[in-house]
Scaffold this motif. Structure first.
Motif, mmCIF file in Angstrom:
data_model
loop_
_atom_site.group_PDB
_atom_site.id
_atom_site.type_symbol
_atom_site.label_atom_id
_atom_site.label_comp_id
_atom_site.label_asym_id
_atom_site.label_seq_id
_atom_site.Cartn_x
_atom_site.Cartn_y
_atom_site.Cartn_z
ATOM 1 N N SER A 114 1.220 -1.395 -0.119
ATOM 2 C CA SER A 114 0.129 0.127 -0.185
ATOM 3 C C SER A 114 1.065 0.900 0.498
ATOM 4 O O SER A 114 0.854 2.231 -0.785
ATOM 5 C CB SER A 114 -1.109 -0.251 1.384
ATOM 6 N N LEU A 115 2.107 1.382 1.166
ATOM 7 C CA LEU A 115 2.842 2.674 0.706
ATOM 8 C C LEU A 115 3.003 2.659 -0.929
ATOM 9 O O LEU A 115 3.477 3.906 -0.846
ATOM 10 C CB LEU A 115 3.625 2.015 1.927
ATOM 11 N N LYS A 116 3.945 1.299 -0.652
ATOM 12 C CA LYS A 116 4.980 1.634 -2.075
ATOM 13 C C LYS A 116 3.922 1.981 -2.899
ATOM 14 O O LYS A 116 3.963 2.846 -4.291
ATOM 15 C CB LYS A 116 5.369 0.488 -2.265
ATOM 16 N N LYS A 117 2.563 1.523 -3.764
ATOM 17 C CA LYS A 117 1.598 2.371 -4.969
ATOM 18 C C LYS A 117 1.036 3.318 -4.309
ATOM 19 O O LYS A 117 0.379 3.869 -5.435
ATOM 20 C CB LYS A 117 0.642 1.071 -4.843
ATOM 21 N N THR A 118 0.072 3.767 -3.282
ATOM 22 C CA THR A 118 -0.047 4.486 -3.288
ATOM 23 C C THR A 118 0.244 5.464 -2.071
ATOM 24 O O THR A 118 -0.564 6.643 -1.365
ATOM 25 C CB THR A 118 -1.674 4.594 -2.710
ATOM 26 N N LYS A 119 1.933 5.133 -1.520
ATOM 27 C CA LYS A 119 1.929 6.158 -0.427
ATOM 28 C C LYS A 119 1.287 6.321 0.909
ATOM 29 O O LYS A 119 1.922 7.750 0.807
ATOM 30 C CB LYS A 119 2.064 7.823 -1.530
ATOM 31 N N ARG A 120 0.432 5.163 1.115
ATOM 32 C CA ARG A 120 0.419 5.827 1.909
ATOM 33 C C ARG A 120 -0.946 4.151 3.099
ATOM 34 O O ARG A 120 -0.352 3.551 2.237
ATOM 35 C CB ARG A 120 -1.480 6.986 2.578
ATOM 36 N N ILE A 121 -0.999 3.692 4.027
ATOM 37 C CA ILE A 121 -1.108 2.995 4.807
ATOM 38 C C ILE A 121 -2.438 3.263 5.678
ATOM 39 O O ILE A 121 -2.915 3.549 6.786
ATOM 40 C CB ILE A 121 0.109 2.638 5.789
ATOM 41 N N PRO A 122 -3.522 2.490 4.727
ATOM 42 C CA PRO A 122 -4.950 3.098 5.505
ATOM 43 C C PRO A 122 -4.740 1.855 7.982
ATOM 44 O O PRO A 122 -4.327 1.381 7.876
ATOM 45 C CB PRO A 122 -5.660 2.022 5.275
ATOM 46 N N ASP A 123 -5.093 3.547 8.584
ATOM 47 C CA ASP A 123 -4.834 3.045 9.767
ATOM 48 C C ASP A 123 -6.774 2.519 10.252
ATOM 49 O O ASP A 123 -7.050 4.237 9.856
ATOM 50 C CB ASP A 123 -4.519 4.548 10.396
ATOM 51 N N PHE A 124 -7.329 2.817 10.653
ATOM 52 C CA PHE A 124 -7.822 2.247 11.949
ATOM 53 C C PHE A 124 -7.946 2.137 13.481
ATOM 54 O O PHE A 124 -7.047 1.386 13.670
ATOM 55 C CB PHE A 124 -8.712 0.726 11.350
ATOM 56 N N LYS A 125 -8.544 3.173 13.762
ATOM 57 C CA LYS A 125 -9.093 2.886 15.064
ATOM 58 C C LYS A 125 -8.874 1.298 15.915
ATOM 59 O O LYS A 125 -9.944 0.749 15.829
ATOM 60 C CB LYS A 125 -10.135 4.588 15.911
ATOM 61 N N PRO A 126 -7.980 1.494 17.064
ATOM 62 C CA PRO A 126 -8.005 0.067 17.008
ATOM 63 C C PRO A 126 -9.349 0.088 18.735
ATOM 64 O O PRO A 126 -9.482 1.332 19.069
ATOM 65 C CB PRO A 126 -6.458 -0.591 18.324
ATOM 66 N N LYS A 127 -10.114 -0.822 18.606
ATOM 67 C CA LYS A 127 -11.401 -1.516 19.615
ATOM 68 C C LYS A 127 -10.210 -1.582 21.024
ATOM 69 O O LYS A 127 -9.533 -2.341 21.430
ATOM 70 C CB LYS A 127 -11.959 -2.149 19.307
ATOM 71 N N ASN A 128 -10.818 -0.443 21.941
ATOM 72 C CA ASN A 128 -10.453 -0.660 23.277
ATOM 73 C C ASN A 128 -11.247 -1.330 24.740
ATOM 74 O O ASN A 128 -11.412 -0.500 25.271
ATOM 75 C CB ASN A 128 -9.581 0.543 23.743
#
Length: 175
Positions: A114-128
């Motif tokens: 993802s980082l290589k192709k789109t220059k970003r990584i999807p980030d999701f808030k963790p369940k706490n």
């Protein structure tokens, strides 16, 4: 959690696979670190003929048979092996350090793609969320009073309107 798993088993035995899938997806949302829930849902999808959906939930599990390999490959192909698209689809909100080495490596591979192709990584808030620590919202005194005042107003408004209408008729015709 055990009671919910029992209900899922009952749903499967009684032919309510959609209900069982819904319950399993809800449990995965509540307990995202539990790979066994993902494997159970994947097997249910595979048995129902939805190989791509099975691959979605098996992608973080080490392949143990041809079924798993096939389903994951079909799933990856459906997203053109795009790490970004797969990460957005699986939405892992758990703690990566609690996963197996295979799952951690799979996530790292998807993230680097993802980082290589789109220059970003999807980030999701963790369940706490702690297991068994759920509180229901409580209505306050003033919200209850406001509700009853509103209902009273809705009831009184037509009555007051009718009384005022009688006063106007009395004034116009009984002079």
């Amino acid at each position: 959690m055990g009671n919910m798993l029992h209900r899922i088993e009952q749903d499967i035995k009684e032919g309510r696979k959609k209900k069982a899938c819904d319950r399993l997806r809800n449990m995965i949302n509540q307990f995202p670190d539990d790979i066994l829930l993902r494997e159970k849902l994947a097997q249910l999808y595979y048995d129902s003929g939805f190989k791509d959906e099975a691959g979605k939930y098996w992608i973080l599990s080490e392949p143990q048979n041809f079924e798993m390999k096939e389903a994951v490959e079909i799933y990856r192909k459906s997203f053109s092996n795009s790490g970004n698209a797969i990460l957005k689809d699986i939405v892992f909100r758990g703690n990566k350090t609690q996963l197996s080495d295979f799952a951690q490596n799979t996530l790292k591979e998807l993230e680097s793609d993802s980082l290589k192709k789109t220059k970003r990584i999807p980030d999701f808030k963790p369940k706490n969320r702690e297991k068994g620590n759920y509180t229901e919202s409580k209505n306050g005194f003033f919200s209850n009073v406001g509700f009853y005042l509103f209902i009273g107003g809705v009831i009184l408004l037509p009555i007051l309107g009718f009384v005022k209408l009688l006063e106007i008729i009395n004034f116009l015709f009984l002079k």
